[in-house]
Write a protein that holds these residues in place. Structure first.
Motif, PDB file in Angstrom:
ATOM      1  N   ARG A  74       0.936  13.597   4.573  1.00 56.09           N
ATOM      2  CA  ARG A  74      -0.196  14.397   5.029  1.00 56.09           C
ATOM      3  C   ARG A  74       0.274  15.788   5.412  1.00 56.09           C
ATOM      4  O   ARG A  74       1.374  15.978   5.896  1.00 56.09           O
ATOM      5  CB  ARG A  74      -0.841  13.752   6.245  1.00 56.09           C
ATOM      6  CG  ARG A  74      -1.568  12.494   5.931  1.00 56.09           C
ATOM      7  CD  ARG A  74      -2.241  11.982   7.170  1.00 56.09           C
ATOM      8  NE  ARG A  74      -2.874  10.707   6.862  1.00 56.09           N
ATOM      9  CZ  ARG A  74      -3.752  10.130   7.620  1.00 56.09           C
ATOM     10  NH1 ARG A  74      -4.107  10.683   8.762  1.00 56.09           N
ATOM     11  NH2 ARG A  74      -4.276   8.985   7.280  1.00 56.09           N
ATOM     12  N   GLU A  79       0.830  -1.215   0.000  1.00 62.07           N
ATOM     13  CA  GLU A  79       0.000   0.000   0.000  1.00 62.07           C
ATOM     14  C   GLU A  79       0.863   1.264   0.000  1.00 62.07           C
ATOM     15  O   GLU A  79       0.600   2.217   0.711  1.00 62.07           O
ATOM     16  CB  GLU A  79      -0.956   0.020   1.203  1.00 62.07           C
ATOM     17  CG  GLU A  79      -1.858  -1.170   1.300  1.00 62.07           C
ATOM     18  CD  GLU A  79      -2.988  -1.169   0.285  1.00 62.07           C
ATOM     19  OE1 GLU A  79      -3.188  -0.144  -0.397  1.00 62.07           O
ATOM     20  OE2 GLU A  79      -3.655  -2.185   0.165  1.00 62.07           O
ATOM     21  N   GLY A 136      -0.779   4.832  -0.308  1.00 61.73           N
ATOM     22  CA  GLY A 136      -1.743   5.325   0.668  1.00 61.73           C
ATOM     23  C   GLY A 136      -1.056   6.184   1.711  1.00 61.73           C
ATOM     24  O   GLY A 136       0.153   6.130   1.881  1.00 61.73           O
ATOM     25  N   ASP A 137      -1.835   6.982   2.429  1.00 67.90           N
ATOM     26  CA  ASP A 137      -1.203   7.836   3.439  1.00 67.90           C
ATOM     27  C   ASP A 137      -1.464   7.337   4.854  1.00 67.90           C
ATOM     28  O   ASP A 137      -1.246   8.046   5.818  1.00 67.90           O
ATOM     29  CB  ASP A 137      -1.676   9.284   3.287  1.00 67.90           C
ATOM     30  CG  ASP A 137      -3.168   9.444   3.527  1.00 67.90           C
ATOM     31  OD1 ASP A 137      -3.875   8.434   3.725  1.00 67.90           O
ATOM     32  OD2 ASP A 137      -3.633  10.595   3.537  1.00 67.90           O
ATOM     33  N   TRP A 138      -1.905   6.102   4.996  1.00 65.31           N
ATOM     34  CA  TRP A 138      -2.229   5.563   6.316  1.00 65.31           C
ATOM     35  C   TRP A 138      -1.114   4.704   6.916  1.00 65.31           C
ATOM     36  O   TRP A 138      -1.225   4.230   8.019  1.00 65.31           O
ATOM     37  CB  TRP A 138      -3.526   4.755   6.251  1.00 65.31           C
ATOM     38  CG  TRP A 138      -3.573   3.790   5.110  1.00 65.31           C
ATOM     39  CD1 TRP A 138      -3.137   2.491   5.127  1.00 65.31           C
ATOM     40  CD2 TRP A 138      -4.062   4.040   3.809  1.00 65.31           C
ATOM     41  NE1 TRP A 138      -3.324   1.929   3.889  1.00 65.31           N
ATOM     42  CE2 TRP A 138      -3.906   2.858   3.057  1.00 65.31           C
ATOM     43  CE3 TRP A 138      -4.617   5.146   3.199  1.00 65.31           C
ATOM     44  CZ2 TRP A 138      -4.277   2.755   1.727  1.00 65.31           C
ATOM     45  CZ3 TRP A 138      -4.990   5.026   1.862  1.00 65.31           C
ATOM     46  CH2 TRP A 138      -4.831   3.851   1.156  1.00 65.31           C
ATOM     47  N   CYS A 195       4.440   5.430   3.522  1.00 68.18           N
ATOM     48  CA  CYS A 195       3.747   5.863   2.309  1.00 68.18           C
ATOM     49  C   CYS A 195       4.526   6.956   1.567  1.00 68.18           C
ATOM     50  O   CYS A 195       5.355   7.642   2.130  1.00 68.18           O
ATOM     51  CB  CYS A 195       2.353   6.361   2.629  1.00 68.18           C
ATOM     52  SG  CYS A 195       2.316   7.900   3.533  1.00 68.18           S
TER      53      CYS A 195
END
Length: 53
Positions: free
Chosen positions: A52, A39, A42-44, A48
């Protein structure tokens, strides 16, 4: 990560555990999929590629 720091030592312990586990799988003919840093877009997750604000 800087060598000798608590974070670095913890990371190396984790990687060493993964190494032992994958070697045991291989030795016993157990197929597996290893997906580190999945992943990526993604920013989670902390690894990543998107930051954010």
């Amino acid at each position: 990560m800087t060598d000798g720091t608590e974070l670095n030592e913890g990371f190396k312990e984790t990687v060493d555990g993964m190494r032992r586990l994958t070697q045991a799988f291989k030795a016993n003919g157990i197929p597996f999929v290893f997906r580190p840093f999945h992943e990526l877009n993604g920013d989670w997750f902390w690894w990543c590629s998107i930051q954010r604000s």
